[in-house]
Motif scaffolding. Structure first.
Motif, PDB file in Angstrom:
ATOM      1  N   GLY A  75       0.842  -1.192   0.000  1.00  0.00           N
ATOM      2  CA  GLY A  75       0.000   0.000   0.000  1.00  0.00           C
ATOM      3  C   GLY A  75       0.872   1.235   0.000  1.00  0.00           C
ATOM      4  O   GLY A  75       1.838   1.314   0.765  1.00  0.00           O
ATOM      5  N   ASP A  76       0.564   2.215  -0.854  1.00  0.00           N
ATOM      6  CA  ASP A  76       1.334   3.457  -0.885  1.00  0.00           C
ATOM      7  C   ASP A  76       0.682   4.490   0.023  1.00  0.00           C
ATOM      8  O   ASP A  76      -0.529   4.473   0.258  1.00  0.00           O
ATOM      9  CB  ASP A  76       1.489   3.987  -2.314  1.00  0.00           C
ATOM     10  CG  ASP A  76       0.266   3.742  -3.186  1.00  0.00           C
ATOM     11  OD1 ASP A  76      -0.805   3.412  -2.650  1.00  0.00           O
ATOM     12  OD2 ASP A  76       0.377   3.874  -4.413  1.00  0.00           O
ATOM     13  N   MET A  77       1.475   5.438   0.554  1.00  0.00           N
ATOM     14  CA  MET A  77       1.001   6.308   1.625  1.00  0.00           C
ATOM     15  C   MET A  77       1.003   7.791   1.291  1.00  0.00           C
ATOM     16  O   MET A  77       0.420   8.583   2.039  1.00  0.00           O
ATOM     17  CB  MET A  77       1.869   6.101   2.874  1.00  0.00           C
ATOM     18  CG  MET A  77       1.894   4.690   3.414  1.00  0.00           C
ATOM     19  SD  MET A  77       2.774   4.556   4.993  1.00  0.00           S
ATOM     20  CE  MET A  77       4.481   4.821   4.477  1.00  0.00           C
ATOM     21  N   ASP A 105      -4.775   7.147   0.700  1.00  0.00           N
ATOM     22  CA  ASP A 105      -5.318   7.027   2.054  1.00  0.00           C
ATOM     23  C   ASP A 105      -6.149   5.748   2.173  1.00  0.00           C
ATOM     24  O   ASP A 105      -6.077   5.038   3.182  1.00  0.00           O
ATOM     25  CB  ASP A 105      -6.145   8.261   2.414  1.00  0.00           C
ATOM     26  CG  ASP A 105      -7.182   8.623   1.353  1.00  0.00           C
ATOM     27  OD1 ASP A 105      -7.111   8.090   0.229  1.00  0.00           O
ATOM     28  OD2 ASP A 105      -8.055   9.464   1.642  1.00  0.00           O
ATOM     29  N   ALA A 106      -6.916   5.453   1.131  1.00  0.00           N
ATOM     30  CA  ALA A 106      -7.698   4.211   1.116  1.00  0.00           C
ATOM     31  C   ALA A 106      -6.784   2.994   1.056  1.00  0.00           C
ATOM     32  O   ALA A 106      -7.029   1.977   1.726  1.00  0.00           O
ATOM     33  CB  ALA A 106      -8.655   4.205  -0.068  1.00  0.00           C
ATOM     34  N   HIS A 107      -5.718   3.078   0.254  1.00  0.00           N
ATOM     35  CA  HIS A 107      -4.785   1.959   0.138  1.00  0.00           C
ATOM     36  C   HIS A 107      -4.160   1.633   1.495  1.00  0.00           C
ATOM     37  O   HIS A 107      -4.045   0.461   1.880  1.00  0.00           O
ATOM     38  CB  HIS A 107      -3.675   2.288  -0.861  1.00  0.00           C
ATOM     39  CG  HIS A 107      -4.173   2.558  -2.238  1.00  0.00           C
ATOM     40  ND1 HIS A 107      -3.363   3.061  -3.239  1.00  0.00           N
ATOM     41  CD2 HIS A 107      -5.391   2.416  -2.806  1.00  0.00           C
ATOM     42  CE1 HIS A 107      -4.066   3.204  -4.345  1.00  0.00           C
ATOM     43  NE2 HIS A 107      -5.301   2.818  -4.103  1.00  0.00           N
ATOM     44  N   THR A 108      -3.731   2.677   2.218  1.00  0.00           N
ATOM     45  CA  THR A 108      -3.101   2.471   3.518  1.00  0.00           C
ATOM     46  C   THR A 108      -4.099   1.917   4.524  1.00  0.00           C
ATOM     47  O   THR A 108      -3.777   1.003   5.302  1.00  0.00           O
ATOM     48  CB  THR A 108      -2.506   3.791   4.023  1.00  0.00           C
ATOM     49  OG1 THR A 108      -1.553   4.280   3.074  1.00  0.00           O
ATOM     50  CG2 THR A 108      -1.811   3.604   5.365  1.00  0.00           C
ATOM     51  N   ALA A 109      -5.315   2.462   4.524  1.00  0.00           N
ATOM     52  CA  ALA A 109      -6.342   1.974   5.447  1.00  0.00           C
ATOM     53  C   ALA A 109      -6.662   0.505   5.176  1.00  0.00           C
ATOM     54  O   ALA A 109      -6.793  -0.302   6.112  1.00  0.00           O
ATOM     55  CB  ALA A 109      -7.601   2.829   5.323  1.00  0.00           C
ATOM     56  N   MET A 110      -6.791   0.134   3.899  1.00  0.00           N
ATOM     57  CA  MET A 110      -7.110  -1.256   3.563  1.00  0.00           C
ATOM     58  C   MET A 110      -5.960  -2.188   3.931  1.00  0.00           C
ATOM     59  O   MET A 110      -6.197  -3.328   4.361  1.00  0.00           O
ATOM     60  CB  MET A 110      -7.460  -1.372   2.077  1.00  0.00           C
ATOM     61  CG  MET A 110      -8.786  -0.741   1.708  1.00  0.00           C
ATOM     62  SD  MET A 110      -9.331  -1.076  -0.001  1.00  0.00           S
ATOM     63  CE  MET A 110      -8.037  -0.264  -0.946  1.00  0.00           C
ATOM     64  N   LEU A 111      -4.727  -1.736   3.754  1.00  0.00           N
ATOM     65  CA  LEU A 111      -3.599  -2.596   4.107  1.00  0.00           C
ATOM     66  C   LEU A 111      -3.531  -2.806   5.614  1.00  0.00           C
ATOM     67  O   LEU A 111      -3.226  -3.906   6.081  1.00  0.00           O
ATOM     68  CB  LEU A 111      -2.293  -1.996   3.582  1.00  0.00           C
ATOM     69  CG  LEU A 111      -1.114  -2.972   3.511  1.00  0.00           C
ATOM     70  CD1 LEU A 111      -1.409  -4.132   2.572  1.00  0.00           C
ATOM     71  CD2 LEU A 111       0.162  -2.257   3.059  1.00  0.00           C
TER      72      LEU A 111
END
Length: 405
Positions: A75-77, A105-111
């Protein structure tokens, strides 16, 4: 498929995503973002290492004691230098001129959600999972390239990432085998003339006029020298010249980017742009310089074997009717660096819902998502791990060989 019940907290995913959205940060400078990720991992008891693969990199590991098959999730941040326009959203950016306009932000939250879900069932998993929280997808040097240079992929057998979009309806999964994202590189063209009074143009050399010739020449070569069935995007995005209405421009600077879906096209396009600039400068009598942002970002390529394995898991989560083919994009994605090391796969997750205002393109001031799909992304990650924790038959060919061999 193993019958494993996995806890996923949708409210917590929304809380984390909104917190990240309110305090976006750029490139490698991610103190608040990294602190939040570490806090969430520590609260859940998930082991991680920080800064081992570059500044503000975080790699968490589920089942570090298992030395067999290892699945990577990325996930990128980082955010973008864009002023947000969502004035009615209580979670709009609090950092002026900075916005999560690409869904990181969604990628980081999902990870984080995937990390917590997988940690909760770690005793039922037969594999190790490494979760890569990556800085600087939007800048250079690329966060993925730096993490790879520090050896993050050495003990990972395959790696997945999700990229949200507002083109597909909420919960729709998109994926394909083969090329997903273009090779890309930025350029800067500097032309140097000689200023003169506007009433005596013959006494000088107009750099702006030469810049216009270069701009028009780019449009001509794209329309007449590129195969219509190929992809070659060569865009001038900024042009700066002159300081007065009574003096011709002494300098003209054009900046933009080049994107191609084939390595051969990228090589040709770089050489062709340099020749265009050189010949135009010689004809116009200006000095010139063409600078590149570095080596082109590699083409991103989904491993075909990994794709078939992923389809099984994605269909189990959202149903076959919500899984569609992902079309190759001229957009760049530094996930390609991981795929040069080991088989990798990028999949898209639809977040479009006009009723919630989630219908705008990425990298724009009005971007937002339907947060209901956050749990879907987590479920897909977890389902893939559960389905393939014993390994994937035929997953032996490095992605870079399959793409360019």
């Amino acid at each position: 498929m193993e019958n494993i019940q996995v806890p996923i907290d949708q409210e917590e995913l929304v809380r984390i995503r909104r917190r990240l959205h309110m305090y976006p940060e750029l490139k490698w400078d991610l103190p608040m973002t990294a602190a939040l990720v570490k806090e969430e991992l520590e609260r859940a008891g998930i082991p991680y290492v920080a800064d081992a693969y570059g500044p503000n990199t975080i790699v968490a590991t589920i089942n570090p004691h298992l030395a067999g098959f290892t699945i990577g999730l990325r996930g990128d941040m980082d955010a973008l230098p864009i002023e947000e326009n969502n004035l009615d959203k209580p979670y709009r950016s609090r950092h002026e001129g900075v916005m999560h306009a690409c869904g990181h932000d969604a990628h980081t939250a999902m990870l984080l959600g995937a990390a917590k879900a997988l940690y909760a069932i770690r005793d039922q998993l037969a594999c190790r999972v490494k979760l890569l929280f990556q800085p600087c997808e939007e800048g250079r040097p690329s966060g993925a390239s730096v993490m790879c240079s520090h050896g993050v992929m050495k003990d990972i057998d395959c790696i997945l990432m999700c990229h949200v979009n507002c083109g597909d309806a909420v919960h729709v999964i998109s994926c394909c085998a083969g090329v997903t994202n273009a090779s890309s590189v930025a350029f800067k063209i500097s032309l140097r003339g000689r200023s003169a009074h506007v009433a005596a143009p013959r006494a000088g050399v107009d750099a702006l006029a030469a810049g216009v010739k270069v701009y028009n020449g780019i449009q001509l070569l794209l329309s007449r020298e590129v195969d219509p069935f190929d992809t070659c995007v060569m865009s001038v995005c900024t042009l700066h010249a002159g300081t007065s209405v009574s003096v011709n421009a002494e300098e003209c600077v054009l900046e933009g980017s080049l994107r191609c879906l084939k390595d051969g096209t990228m090589t040709w396009a770089r050489e062709r742009l340099e020749r265009l600039v050189r010949l135009t400068a010689e004809e116009s009598g200006v000095g010139w310089e063409l600078a590149w942002s570095g080596d082109p970002l590699p083409i991103a390529y989904n491993d075909p074997v990994l794709y078939q394995a992923f389809l099984t898991s994605a269909r189990r989560v959202v149903g076959p009717e919500r899984v569609k083919r992902l079309l190759p994009s001229p957009g760049g994605e530094d996930f390609a660096y991981y795929e040069r090391e080991k088989p990798g796969l990028l999949f898209g997750l639809g977040m479009r819902n006009p009723e919630k205002g989630a219908c705008h393109p990425a990298h724009t001031r009005d971007w937002d998502i339907d947060e209901d799909a956050l749990s879907t992304g987590v479920k897909v990650f977890v389902q893939f791990v559960v389905d393939h924790m014993h390994g994937i038959d035929g997953l032996t060919l490095p992605a870079k060989e399959a793409a360019h061999g």
